[in-house]
Scaffold this motif. Structure first.
Motif, PDB file in Angstrom:
ATOM      1  N   LYS A 109     -19.724  69.572  38.361  1.00  0.00           N
ATOM      2  CA  LYS A 109     -18.363  69.793  37.981  1.00  0.00           C
ATOM      3  C   LYS A 109     -18.335  70.781  37.055  1.00  0.00           C
ATOM      4  N   CYS A 110     -17.114  71.630  37.065  1.00  0.00           N
ATOM      5  CA  CYS A 110     -17.224  72.954  36.210  1.00  0.00           C
ATOM      6  C   CYS A 110     -15.956  73.073  35.688  1.00  0.00           C
ATOM      7  N   ALA A 111     -15.641  73.412  34.290  1.00  0.00           N
ATOM      8  CA  ALA A 111     -14.563  73.466  33.627  1.00  0.00           C
ATOM      9  C   ALA A 111     -14.490  74.574  32.984  1.00  0.00           C
ATOM     10  N   VAL A 112     -13.157  75.276  32.380  1.00  0.00           N
ATOM     11  CA  VAL A 112     -13.216  75.996  31.209  1.00  0.00           C
ATOM     12  C   VAL A 112     -12.757  75.169  30.127  1.00  0.00           C
ATOM     13  N   VAL A 113     -13.303  75.555  29.246  1.00  0.00           N
ATOM     14  CA  VAL A 113     -12.767  74.876  27.848  1.00  0.00           C
ATOM     15  C   VAL A 113     -12.408  76.120  26.837  1.00  0.00           C
ATOM     16  N   THR A 114     -11.322  76.546  26.777  1.00  0.00           N
ATOM     17  CA  THR A 114     -11.075  77.804  25.958  1.00  0.00           C
ATOM     18  C   THR A 114      -9.960  77.664  24.583  1.00  0.00           C
ATOM     19  N   SER A 115      -9.920  78.316  23.971  1.00  0.00           N
ATOM     20  CA  SER A 115      -8.986  78.340  22.872  1.00  0.00           C
ATOM     21  C   SER A 115      -7.910  79.417  23.077  1.00  0.00           C
ATOM     22  N   SER A 116      -7.955  80.017  24.426  1.00  0.00           N
ATOM     23  CA  SER A 116      -6.997  81.041  24.718  1.00  0.00           C
ATOM     24  C   SER A 116      -5.683  80.008  25.241  1.00  0.00           C
ATOM     25  N   ASN A 117      -4.486  80.654  25.330  1.00  0.00           N
ATOM     26  CA  ASN A 117      -3.411  79.897  25.917  1.00  0.00           C
ATOM     27  C   ASN A 117      -3.106  80.182  27.238  1.00  0.00           C
ATOM     28  N   MET A 118      -1.971  79.514  27.727  1.00  0.00           N
ATOM     29  CA  MET A 118      -1.600  79.693  29.284  1.00  0.00           C
ATOM     30  C   MET A 118      -0.893  81.033  29.332  1.00  0.00           C
ATOM     31  N   VAL A 119      -0.275  81.670  28.591  1.00  0.00           N
ATOM     32  CA  VAL A 119       0.166  82.890  28.673  1.00  0.00           C
ATOM     33  C   VAL A 119      -0.846  83.877  28.936  1.00  0.00           C
ATOM     34  N   LYS A 120      -1.945  83.962  28.221  1.00  0.00           N
ATOM     35  CA  LYS A 120      -3.270  84.718  28.611  1.00  0.00           C
ATOM     36  C   LYS A 120      -3.968  84.182  29.731  1.00  0.00           C
ATOM     37  N   MET A 121      -3.771  83.089  30.211  1.00  0.00           N
ATOM     38  CA  MET A 121      -4.555  82.737  31.434  1.00  0.00           C
ATOM     39  C   MET A 121      -3.571  83.039  32.833  1.00  0.00           C
ATOM     40  N   ARG A 122      -2.429  83.253  32.582  1.00  0.00           N
ATOM     41  CA  ARG A 122      -1.487  83.811  33.785  1.00  0.00           C
ATOM     42  C   ARG A 122      -1.983  85.268  34.077  1.00  0.00           C
ATOM     43  N   HIS A 128      -7.776  87.914  38.896  1.00  0.00           N
ATOM     44  CA  HIS A 128      -8.762  87.446  39.607  1.00  0.00           C
ATOM     45  C   HIS A 128      -8.015  86.042  40.321  1.00  0.00           C
ATOM     46  N   PRO A 129      -7.519  86.255  41.509  1.00  0.00           N
ATOM     47  CA  PRO A 129      -6.839  85.202  42.163  1.00  0.00           C
ATOM     48  C   PRO A 129      -7.742  84.158  42.620  1.00  0.00           C
ATOM     49  N   GLU A 130      -9.079  84.525  42.550  1.00  0.00           N
ATOM     50  CA  GLU A 130     -10.313  83.545  42.823  1.00  0.00           C
ATOM     51  C   GLU A 130     -10.767  82.684  42.007  1.00  0.00           C
ATOM     52  N   PHE A 131     -10.348  83.145  40.678  1.00  0.00           N
ATOM     53  CA  PHE A 131     -10.826  82.365  39.350  1.00  0.00           C
ATOM     54  C   PHE A 131     -10.630  80.939  39.633  1.00  0.00           C
ATOM     55  N   LYS A 132      -9.523  80.322  40.088  1.00  0.00           N
ATOM     56  CA  LYS A 132      -9.369  78.759  40.209  1.00  0.00           C
ATOM     57  C   LYS A 132     -10.477  78.044  41.134  1.00  0.00           C
ATOM     58  N   SER A 133     -10.807  78.829  41.982  1.00  0.00           N
ATOM     59  CA  SER A 133     -11.553  78.253  42.938  1.00  0.00           C
ATOM     60  C   SER A 133     -12.977  78.078  42.391  1.00  0.00           C
ATOM     61  N   TYR A 134     -13.257  78.457  41.303  1.00  0.00           N
ATOM     62  CA  TYR A 134     -14.473  78.344  40.586  1.00  0.00           C
ATOM     63  C   TYR A 134     -14.454  77.198  39.671  1.00  0.00           C
TER      64      TYR A 134
END
Length: 231
Positions: A109-122, A128-134
Motif C-alpha cells: 500500500k502506498c501513501a503520500v505523507v506531506t507537510s504541503s497543503n491541498m492548495v499545492k496538491m491541486r 500530473h493527472p496520473e499522480f493519484k493512481s500511484y
C-alpha cells in the motif's frame, strides 16, 4: 514484511526542493537576515508551524516597510508562495514511477505523507493527472495535528491502512522528516536528494540517491536483513 510505503513529497517523489530553497531563501533574506540557513531550517515543516515559529513576533517585522500586523504579513507570504507554486515544475525523482508501480504490483500500500497543503496538491494534480493512481491515500498538512519531526503524520499514515508502523517503510529526504519516520517506528529510508549521504546517514536505516534500478525485491532484502539483525 513490508505492508505499506509512506512517501514524503518534495525531494522524495518530486525534484522540487531546490526550487523551494530559492523561494524560502528569498523570504529569509527579507525577514530573517540573521538566519542565513533559513531555507534549510524550515524544511519538512508545515506553513502554520513556520509562521508560528518565525513570523509571529512583532520584532520580526520591525524593519519591514508598511508593516501592520503579523497576520497581514503572513497572508502576503502565503500569496507569494501560492503564486510561486502555481508556476513550479514538478519533475519526478529519477526512477520513481517504476519503483512505485513495482511496490504496488507486490501488494504494498502506498501513501503520500506531506507537510504541503491541498492548495499545492491541486497544482500537482494539474501537472500530473496520473499522480493519484500511484497512491491509495494522499495525506496533507490539513490531516495532521503536529508537524515533522513529530511522528504524528507517519503514525496516521500507517493507521489509514490498518497496519503497524513497524510494517511500514517511510521515505524522506529532510532532517525533520527522517526524525519523524524514525520516531514512528517505521523503517527509515533516506533519499540523498536534498542533503549529502553522510549528513543524513545517522538518521536513516538505509540511504539511496534516487530510485533508478531500485526495486521492491531489493528493498525487501534490505528491510529483512535489518530486521534480522535487530532480533
Amino acid at each position: 514484511m513490508i505492508k505499506a510505503a509512506l512517501f514524503d513529497l518534495d525531494g522524495v517523489v518530486f525534484e522540487t526542493e531546490s526550487q523551494y530553497t530559492v523561494f524560502w531563501g528569498t523570504i529569509g533574506k527579507e525577514y530573517h537576515p540573521e538566519l542565513p540557513d533559513f531555507a534549510h531550517r524550515i524544511k519538512g515543516q508545515t506553513l502554520v508551524q513556520i509562521y508560528d515559529k518565525y513570523f509571529s513576533s512583532e520584532a520580526t517585522f520591525a524593519h519591514i516597510e508598511g508593516y501592520t500586523d503579523p497576520k497581514t504579513e503572513q497572508a502576503k507570504i502565503t500569496a507569494r508562495l501560492d503564486a510561486f507554486e502555481r508556476n513550479m515544475s514538478y519533475p519526478y525523482i529519477a526512477g520513481f514511477e517504476n519503483f512505485v508501480k513495482d511496490l504496488r504490483a507486490h501488494g504494498v500500500k502506498c501513501a503520500v505523507v506531506t507537510s504541503s497543503n491541498m492548495v499545492k496538491m491541486r497544482n500537482v494534480y494539474e501537472q500530473h493527472p496520473e499522480f493519484k493512481s500511484y497512491f491509495e491515500r494522499v495525506l496533507t498538512s490539513e490531516d495532521f495535528a503536529k508537524s515533522k519531526p513529530d511522528p504524528d503524520c507517519y503514525l496516521k499514515g500507517a493507521a489509514c491502512f490498518g497496519v503497524k508502523p513497524e510494517e511500514c517503510v517511510g521515505l524522506e529526504d529532510s532532517f525533520n522528516g527522517l526524525k519523524a519516520v524514525r520516531s514512528s517506528g517505521a523503517f527509515t529510508l533516506g533519499l540523498a536528494t536534498t542533503n549529502p549521504i553522510d549528513a543524513i546517514q545517522p538518521y536513516c536505516d538505509y540511504v539511496i540517491n534516487d530510485y533508478q534500478n531500485f526495486t521492491f525485491a531489493e528493498l525487501k532484502q534490505i528491510v529483512d536483513s535489518y530486521c534480522a539483525l535487530r532480533k
